[in-house]
Design a protein around this motif. Structure first.
Motif, short mmCIF file in Angstrom:
data_model
loop_
_atom_site.label_atom_id
_atom_site.label_comp_id
_atom_site.label_asym_id
_atom_site.label_seq_id
_atom_site.Cartn_x
_atom_site.Cartn_y
_atom_site.Cartn_z
N THR A 131 -6.34 14.57 3.46
CA THR A 131 -6.09 13.75 2.35
C THR A 131 -4.56 13.08 2.52
N ALA A 132 -4.79 11.91 2.26
CA ALA A 132 -3.30 11.05 2.52
C ALA A 132 -2.31 11.59 1.63
N ALA A 182 4.69 6.31 -2.28
CA ALA A 182 6.22 6.60 -2.40
C ALA A 182 6.49 6.77 -3.72
N ASP A 183 6.24 5.70 -4.49
CA ASP A 183 6.61 5.49 -6.05
C ASP A 183 5.47 4.77 -6.55
N GLN A 209 3.71 9.47 8.28
CA GLN A 209 3.47 10.90 8.81
C GLN A 209 2.60 11.63 7.60
N ALA A 210 2.65 11.32 6.62
CA ALA A 210 1.65 12.02 5.80
C ALA A 210 0.66 10.86 4.94
N CYS A 211 0.89 9.87 5.29
CA CYS A 211 -0.29 8.80 4.98
C CYS A 211 -1.09 8.52 6.01
N LEU A 212 -0.96 7.57 7.06
CA LEU A 212 -1.84 7.07 7.90
C LEU A 212 -2.19 8.44 8.80
N ASP A 213 -1.23 9.09 9.36
CA ASP A 213 -1.32 10.25 10.11
C ASP A 213 -2.75 11.22 9.59
N HIS A 214 -2.31 11.15 8.46
CA HIS A 214 -3.28 12.06 7.59
C HIS A 214 -4.77 11.75 7.50
N ALA A 215 -4.79 10.31 7.24
CA ALA A 215 -6.06 9.60 7.34
C ALA A 215 -6.95 9.76 8.40
N ALA A 225 0.69 -1.01 0.03
CA ALA A 225 -0.06 -0.04 0.00
C ALA A 225 0.78 1.35 -0.03
N ARG A 226 1.46 1.69 1.13
CA ARG A 226 2.23 2.54 1.17
C ARG A 226 3.29 2.79 0.17
#
Length: 270
Positions: free
Chosen positions: A49-50, A14-15, A38-44, A9-10
């Motif tokens: 927006t992730a 990243a790419d 920090q920008a994917c799960l923490d945002h979600a 997923a993550r």
């Protein structure tokens, strides 16, 4: 070896081209997920927006566009960046890609800034990969004449004023650690995280860490896993899989519920 199913997923944040790059053997070109959340799960988790710390374009593809030579020749600038940490690297590679003439300065002899300290922390071995990815980008941009690297070069305010060939200066020198005003802070036995993680100062066997934030926790992890004779920091592909699973409490046999290794709490003697 083969797998019936590979779940990721993550890494796609990243790419998004990780599969095609892997299939074609272009592994140096992969922007590797560092597992920071920090920008994917923490945002979600808070309804934002992730995105991705190492690829801010993720989930903003219709708003942000980084197209090669997209800047009109009449609008191209001579841009100099001071600092080759993650922010300076991201700006330099982006500006050079879209067509600006870029010079990147850093007083250190290598790129990465404080990432070079972060990558030393056990569990953050993937941070080596971000620096590897930027090195690949810079090498290509330098070969194309889009960027000039000036490592080992310190730039002063007077230097910036005197250089009239530069249209814009970008300051990306990061932060200096805050020195707390507490009694005894000037004692010879008091060290900063930079002393430990960058300058190679040995802390000894009995250590008190003041501050339980992210940096304090990382320093404690570093000290628990490094002895005074250990000068080598492992990269992600040097980590023993069984040791990793044991350290993080993962049941490699998938026999326990949730894949958690029972009684996996490690005990340390102080």
């Amino acid at each position: 070896d083969y797998a019936d199913l590979v779940s990721m997923a993550r890494p796609f944040l990243a790419d998004p081209y990780i599969l095609s790059k892997s299939r074609e053997g272009r592994t140096d070109e992969i922007n590797t997920c560092i597992g920071c959340n920090q920008a994917c799960l923490d945002h979600a988790f808070v309804g934002k927006t992730a995105s991705c710390l190492v690829n801010p374009v993720a989930c903003h593809e219709t708003e942000l566009s980084v197209e090669k030579d997209s800047v009109h020749p009449d609008q191209r600038l001579n841009i100099s960046i001071v600092g080759s940490g993650p922010a300076g690297l991201a700006f330099a590679t982006t500006a050079a890609t879209i067509g600006h003439n870029v010079t990147l300065y850093d007083k250190a002899d290598n790129i990465g800034g404080q990432f070079n300290m972060a990558k030393r922390i056990p569990g953050k071995e993937e941070f080596h990969e971000t620096i590897r990815y930027f090195n690949w980008q810079l090498s290509n941009l330098e070969k194309e004449g889009r960027i000039t690297m000036k490592l080992g070069t310190e730039v002063s305010n007077a230097d910036m004023i005197a250089d009239t060939t530069v249209d814009k200066w970008i300051i990306a020198t990061g932060v200096d650690p805050r020195t707390p005003t507490i009694p005894g802070i000037d004692h010879p036995n008091v060290l900063s995280y930079i002393d430990i993680l960058k300058n190679g100062v040995k802390a000894g066997k009995r250590v008190a860490v003041i501050g339980a934030g992210g940096i304090g926790f990382d320093v404690a992890e570093f000290l628990l896993h490094h002895n005074d004779d250990d000068e080598h920091d492992k990269k992600a592909d040097e980590i023993d899989v069984d040791d990793f699973l044991a350290d993080w409490g993962v049941d490699g046999t998938n026999e326990s519920r949730g894949g958690l290794l029972m009684n996996s709490v490690k005990k340390f003697e102080f």
